[in-house]
Design an enzyme around this catalytic site. Sequence first.
Site, PDB file in Angstrom:
ATOM      1  N   HIS A  27      -5.567  34.657  -8.048  1.00 50.08           N
ATOM      2  CA  HIS A  27      -5.712  36.091  -7.738  1.00 50.08           C
ATOM      3  C   HIS A  27      -4.892  36.474  -6.506  1.00 50.08           C
ATOM      4  CE1 HIS A  27      -9.156  36.872 -10.550  1.00 50.08           C
ATOM      5  NE2 HIS A  27      -9.363  35.588 -10.358  1.00 50.08           N
ATOM      6  N   ASN A  57     -14.224  40.140 -13.431  1.00 40.77           N
ATOM      7  CA  ASN A  57     -12.929  40.276 -14.096  1.00 40.77           C
ATOM      8  C   ASN A  57     -12.972  41.455 -15.060  1.00 40.77           C
ATOM      9  OD1 ASN A  57     -11.603  38.088 -12.914  1.00 40.77           O
ATOM     10  ND2 ASN A  57     -12.201  36.651 -14.513  1.00 40.77           N
ATOM     11  N   HIS A  93     -17.204  36.774  -2.107  1.00 36.08           N
ATOM     12  CA  HIS A  93     -17.971  35.544  -2.383  1.00 36.08           C
ATOM     13  C   HIS A  93     -19.232  35.899  -3.172  1.00 36.08           C
ATOM     14  CE1 HIS A  93     -20.103  31.881  -2.059  1.00 36.08           C
ATOM     15  NE2 HIS A  93     -20.771  32.132  -0.957  1.00 36.08           N
ATOM     16  N   TYR A 139     -15.897  29.922  -2.937  1.00 28.40           N
ATOM     17  CA  TYR A 139     -15.347  31.134  -2.319  1.00 28.40           C
ATOM     18  C   TYR A 139     -15.343  31.108  -0.790  1.00 28.40           C
ATOM     19  CZ  TYR A 139     -14.711  33.172  -6.848  1.00 28.40           C
ATOM     20  OH  TYR A 139     -14.258  33.402  -8.113  1.00 28.40           O
TER      21      TYR A 139
HETATM   22 FE1  HDD Z   1     -12.694  33.036  -8.914  1.00 27.09          FE
HETATM   23  C1  HDD Z   1     -10.827  34.383  -6.429  1.00 27.09           C
HETATM   24  C2  HDD Z   1     -13.116  36.130 -10.323  1.00 27.09           C
HETATM   25  C3  HDD Z   1     -14.242  31.589 -11.655  1.00 27.09           C
HETATM   26  C4  HDD Z   1     -12.658  30.073  -7.360  1.00 27.09           C
HETATM   27  N1  HDD Z   1     -12.079  34.879  -8.475  1.00 27.09           N
HETATM   28  C5  HDD Z   1     -11.322  35.239  -7.403  1.00 27.09           C
HETATM   29  C6  HDD Z   1     -11.107  36.656  -7.413  1.00 27.09           C
HETATM   30  C7  HDD Z   1     -11.754  37.152  -8.512  1.00 27.09           C
HETATM   31  C8  HDD Z   1     -12.375  36.035  -9.178  1.00 27.09           C
HETATM   32  C9  HDD Z   1     -11.820  38.598  -8.941  1.00 27.09           C
HETATM   33  C10 HDD Z   1     -10.283  37.422  -6.400  1.00 27.09           C
HETATM   34  C11 HDD Z   1     -11.136  38.007  -5.323  1.00 27.09           C
HETATM   35  C12 HDD Z   1     -10.264  38.824  -4.391  1.00 27.09           C
HETATM   36  O1  HDD Z   1      -9.745  39.860  -4.836  1.00 27.09           O
HETATM   37  O2  HDD Z   1     -10.094  38.397  -3.248  1.00 27.09           O
HETATM   38  N2  HDD Z   1     -13.434  33.706 -10.681  1.00 27.09           N
HETATM   39  C13 HDD Z   1     -13.613  35.027 -11.018  1.00 27.09           C
HETATM   40  C14 HDD Z   1     -14.421  35.117 -12.222  1.00 27.09           C
HETATM   41  C15 HDD Z   1     -14.716  33.835 -12.606  1.00 27.09           C
HETATM   42  C16 HDD Z   1     -14.114  32.948 -11.630  1.00 27.09           C
HETATM   43  C17 HDD Z   1     -14.842  36.420 -12.885  1.00 27.09           C
HETATM   44  C18 HDD Z   1     -15.539  33.349 -13.771  1.00 27.09           C
HETATM   45  C19 HDD Z   1     -16.519  33.990 -14.276  1.00 27.09           C
HETATM   46  N3  HDD Z   1     -13.298  31.164  -9.435  1.00 27.09           N
HETATM   47  C20 HDD Z   1     -13.952  30.780 -10.585  1.00 27.09           C
HETATM   48  C21 HDD Z   1     -14.330  29.391 -10.485  1.00 27.09           C
HETATM   49  C22 HDD Z   1     -13.894  28.959  -9.255  1.00 27.09           C
HETATM   50  C23 HDD Z   1     -13.250  30.089  -8.623  1.00 27.09           C
HETATM   51  C24 HDD Z   1     -15.094  28.610 -11.532  1.00 27.09           C
HETATM   52  C25 HDD Z   1     -14.012  27.608  -8.593  1.00 27.09           C
HETATM   53  C26 HDD Z   1     -14.831  26.685  -8.881  1.00 27.09           C
HETATM   54  N4  HDD Z   1     -11.822  32.334  -7.224  1.00 27.09           N
HETATM   55  C27 HDD Z   1     -11.992  31.084  -6.749  1.00 27.09           C
HETATM   56  C28 HDD Z   1     -11.378  30.874  -5.376  1.00 27.09           C
HETATM   57  C29 HDD Z   1     -10.784  32.274  -5.078  1.00 27.09           C
HETATM   58  C30 HDD Z   1     -11.140  33.064  -6.331  1.00 27.09           C
HETATM   59  C31 HDD Z   1     -10.460  29.688  -5.273  1.00 27.09           C
HETATM   60  C32 HDD Z   1      -9.326  32.357  -4.672  1.00 27.09           C
HETATM   61  C33 HDD Z   1      -9.279  33.313  -3.516  1.00 27.09           C
HETATM   62  C34 HDD Z   1     -10.643  33.535  -3.154  1.00 27.09           C
HETATM   63  O3  HDD Z   1     -11.468  32.851  -3.983  1.00 27.09           O
HETATM   64  O4  HDD Z   1     -11.040  34.224  -2.228  1.00 27.09           O
HETATM   65  O5  HDD Z   1     -12.357  30.546  -4.460  1.00 27.09           O
END
Ligand code: HDD
Length: 729
Positions: A82, A155, A346, A369
Amino acid sequence: MAIKKDLAKTAEQPTNDKITELAPEVNDATGQFMTTNTGLRINDDQNSLKAGDRGPSLLEDFILREKITHFDHERIPERVVHARGSGAHGVFKVYESLSDVTKAHFLNDSSLETPVFVRFSTVAGSRGSSDLARDVRGFAVKFYTQEGNFDLVGNNIPVFFIQDAIKFPDLVHAVKPEPDNEIPQAASAHDTFWDFISILPESAHMIMWVMSDRALPRSYRMMEGFGVHTFRFVNDQGVASFVKFHWKPLLGVHSVAWDEAQNISGKDPDFHRRDLWDAIDSGAFPEWELGVQIVPEENEFNFEFDLLDSTKLIPEELVPVQRVGKMTLNRNPDNFFAETEQVAFHLGHVVPGIDFTNDPLLQGRLFSYTDTQLTRLGGPNFQEIPINRPIVPVHNNQRDGHMRQAINRGKTSYNPNLIGDAFPVQAKTSEGGYASYNERIDARKIRARSKSFFDHFSQARLFFNSQSEPEKNHIVDALSFELGKVQKIAIRERMLGLLSMIDKNLAAEVAFALGLHVPQNPEQPVNHSISADANSADYEPVQFESSLKSSAALSMANTPKDSIVTRKIAFLAADGVDDKSLNTVKAALLSAGAIVDIIAPRLGYIISENDEQILADQSFLTAASVLYDAVYVPGGTNSVASIEAEADAIHFLNEAFKHCKAIAADSQAIQVLEATYFSKKLPSDFSDSTVLREGIVIGDDANKLADQFTMAIAQHRFWEREKPRKIPA
Ligand code: HDD
């Protein structure tokens, strides 16, 4: 010990501009002198300190060193997923109290306006990648409530690729550019992604969504949002129910065509970012209704799927979505980096009345997160960055760390203490203290997945069956494109096997496009979701025959199509244009809320047939058909002759036709349409203005034409223009 008990009184009701505008860090240089970071006024910002005017620069130049040092460290790591996103401020208001199901204060009081910050994003691409990649869109909302921040990190697709968070790094490694050559950027059309998907049948449902037009939104303002997981609501009697969150856009759900998306990526890679910014800037505030699907706890096992499985949705036919409130985005950020880049979402940011379930994807996210912010934002004090701060005071015994902003008074940083009169003290639940839902768990520690998670195809099929014919064709085309870019034939064949488990005709059409055959007896997908010691025979994929054959809410064809608000309309005009009809059609479209751009052979003014000066908003060099929703060619003999002779204008119309957009022309301009490749589609009699066929409006009565054109634009697209398709036997 005096502690404020009434939550409503703990904070003055905040407005959304207080989130960042009134933060002490807000820096407005208007009317100010330039200074160094220590406040010293700068006398010369143009020249470094040198030994003579042609001599070497001196190490002594602290002003040069400070400026360059800060610049050298301007970048922070982009989000691991993202990375590309856009944000906006807004407000949320619940329509009526939801106190029967949740005690969340911001959902209990319909007079309360809760400030929000929203960030939309793509998933796979880097920070500078195109907005129009075929991808899932992130839809993350931070509510600044009077009980602390609540983040709904969702999402624009209601399900996910995987069921357990432990697979997330694998999924992301597979979809990101391949590690040897860092190709391709922001695209899933490559071997490693489809290699992974072809052996991960749990992704089948999500793949249908990502290959559909949902992955190509027309605008962030025209897409749905979903919390994906089943969450838990808890009321003040401690009664819990399951809840799925939805965002329903008031402008309807609309997408662009794949060919169009690829062109937009070249013509304006910031298309979605610009669209969101311009809409808010012009006062056309984007709006979504918050929807909830509530399942009483005792109904947990009433479904053919498991509520804890994030690859499943609850069809709206089984549990209707109740629209409970509205979010309006009404303010652009002041500074992209400070707000949109530094915002940290988060799932664990919750308030009393909202709790988690045991969905294993959700549980893993609860770790990831905060952890990711430590690298991205450089340490544990990221909650002190203005965009992340709650609107309520923060008091605890956490101390120090990189870039600490708070100046904590007193001697105690431990609990319990008596030196500091025991403050800060824990809050009882009646005082707003958060108590996790008291769920009974009686289980063995085990690395396994519930068998109730092993039906991978029923809802993939439900989604496909719910699509209109054009939507189905687009899915076939998307799969044919993506798998066509895959180099290894074995991956393509495995995918055909997997697709045939969803729908035989779908697999046959894709196979035809790939010049392959659908495997007659596709191997049952090997179950990779089990431990090395488990017996795979115990974990055969199961398939339920879904009691529901289709679900109307899954098709974008059923979205409301009654508005042209903020739609962008191109008028192709040149010197000698008939200003009367141009002005009449323009006024009608503007009064319906649309945006009109006059596109002319060059910038500056064009002179109408009545000598009126009309300012060109764009030239054929700066504009492109893919950046507009519809196109109109006004009359005027000289203008029509110039437009007909302009290759870019004919290309503009051809593209608009190819992308199934509404097209209108004054009867005088028919010769322009006759110069296009769709001239054969034009009817012979165009004496009256009507929607003649497939969204083409021609007429000499500007008022009637404007009415018909408005109705046609509201339809968004005339997909039936695309060639009829036949599925090979
Ligand atoms: Fe995630 C970012 C949505 C599964 C780990 N995720 C992130 C963002 C969104 C989502 C909208 C961007 C937030 C922003 O604008 O800063 N993610 C989802 C959805 C998921 C999902 C709807 C499943 C239902 N994500 C998911 C899993 C993991 C992560 C299973 C790890 C185990 N996601 C992350 C992250 C991020 C992230 C690595 C990257 C940047 C951040 O968190 O702040 O932690």
